[in-house]
Scaffold this active site. Sequence first.
Site, mmCIF file in Angstrom:
data_model
loop_
_atom_site.group_PDB
_atom_site.id
_atom_site.type_symbol
_atom_site.label_atom_id
_atom_site.label_comp_id
_atom_site.label_asym_id
_atom_site.label_seq_id
_atom_site.Cartn_x
_atom_site.Cartn_y
_atom_site.Cartn_z
ATOM 1 N N ASN A 1 0.593 -1.621 -0.040
ATOM 2 C CA ASN A 1 -0.213 0.240 -0.002
ATOM 3 C C ASN A 1 0.847 1.180 0.036
ATOM 4 O O ASN A 1 1.793 1.075 0.630
ATOM 5 C CB ASN A 1 -0.909 0.095 1.079
ATOM 6 N N CYS B 1 -4.063 0.524 -2.423
ATOM 7 C CA CYS B 1 -3.950 -0.676 -1.544
ATOM 8 C C CYS B 1 -3.314 -1.353 -2.448
ATOM 9 O O CYS B 1 -2.925 -1.485 -3.049
ATOM 10 C CB CYS B 1 -5.293 -1.698 -1.151
ATOM 11 N N GLU C 1 0.588 5.485 0.688
ATOM 12 C CA GLU C 1 -0.445 6.638 1.033
ATOM 13 C C GLU C 1 0.247 7.522 1.024
ATOM 14 O O GLU C 1 1.288 7.926 -0.134
ATOM 15 C CB GLU C 1 -0.446 6.295 2.622
ATOM 16 N N CYS D 1 -10.259 -4.636 1.254
ATOM 17 C CA CYS D 1 -12.171 -3.513 1.440
ATOM 18 C C CYS D 1 -12.865 -4.185 -0.336
ATOM 19 O O CYS D 1 -11.947 -5.005 -0.813
ATOM 20 C CB CYS D 1 -10.845 -1.974 0.872
ATOM 21 N N GLU E 1 -3.502 -5.091 -2.406
ATOM 22 C CA GLU E 1 -3.548 -5.547 -3.779
ATOM 23 C C GLU E 1 -4.046 -4.894 -5.238
ATOM 24 O O GLU E 1 -3.566 -5.634 -6.146
ATOM 25 C CB GLU E 1 -5.336 -6.159 -2.760
ATOM 26 N N CYS F 1 -11.244 -3.584 -3.655
ATOM 27 C CA CYS F 1 -9.705 -4.191 -3.715
ATOM 28 C C CYS F 1 -10.539 -5.961 -4.737
ATOM 29 O O CYS F 1 -9.736 -6.148 -5.367
ATOM 30 C CB CYS F 1 -8.627 -4.987 -3.343
HETATM 31 N N1 THU Z 1 -4.951 -1.679 2.991
HETATM 32 C C1 THU Z 1 -4.410 -2.068 1.816
HETATM 33 O O1 THU Z 1 -3.751 -2.163 1.381
HETATM 34 N N2 THU Z 1 -5.428 -3.691 1.585
HETATM 35 C C2 THU Z 1 -6.528 -4.338 2.566
HETATM 36 O O2 THU Z 1 -7.127 -4.736 2.577
HETATM 37 C C3 THU Z 1 -7.056 -3.148 3.054
HETATM 38 C C4 THU Z 1 -6.053 -1.940 3.628
HETATM 39 C C5 THU Z 1 -4.715 -0.218 3.304
HETATM 40 C C6 THU Z 1 -5.458 0.832 3.041
HETATM 41 C C7 THU Z 1 -4.474 2.008 4.230
HETATM 42 O O3 THU Z 1 -3.273 3.196 3.003
HETATM 43 C C8 THU Z 1 -4.304 1.173 4.716
HETATM 44 O O4 THU Z 1 -4.396 -0.559 4.229
HETATM 45 C C9 THU Z 1 -5.613 1.266 6.242
HETATM 46 O O5 THU Z 1 -6.594 1.253 5.783
#
Ligand code: THU
Length: 129
Positions: A40, A51, A42, A86, A53, A89
């Site tokens: 991920n 994310c 940000e 999420c 995935e 994804c």
């Molecule tokens: N996130 C992911 O990368 N994958 C997931 O399956 C759930 C959430 C990330 C998004 C954000 O950068 C952090 O986790 C917190 O939500």
Amino acid sequence: MKPLIDAAIKAYEHAYVPYSKFPVGAAILLDDGTIMTGANVENASYGLSMCAERTCLFHAISVGVKKEAIQAMAIATPQDHLVSPCGACRQVMRELMPLDVPIYMHSKAGTETFTNDALLPKGFSPDDL
Ligand code: THU
């Protein structure tokens, strides 16, 4: 399964998560044995964050990987509870990977396995257009 999970664990070490401090790694296994990963990433404009995935799948597709070549995905976090993808994804995973691929979700609580289809039953697809 273990090498794929290990790759996802290594991937989360490269997560860029200054805001959530919640690293996630994803790894896919291809039919030639190749493993591709993503983490991920940000942004200070929070809604632009991506994310693990989707980072992984968008990279794979953008360098020419065919969805039919994807055999499995692992998702890893250092949390002590199961972390599940999420909804955004799941929608992307449904379109860019075969429905029967196993998804291994790994955390310090262990590993749970679901199929891609089970994560988004009756999801919207290109067939609905
Ligand atoms: N996130 C992911 O990368 N994958 C997931 O399956 C759930 C959430 C990330 C998004 C954000 O950068 C952090 O986790 C917190 O939500």
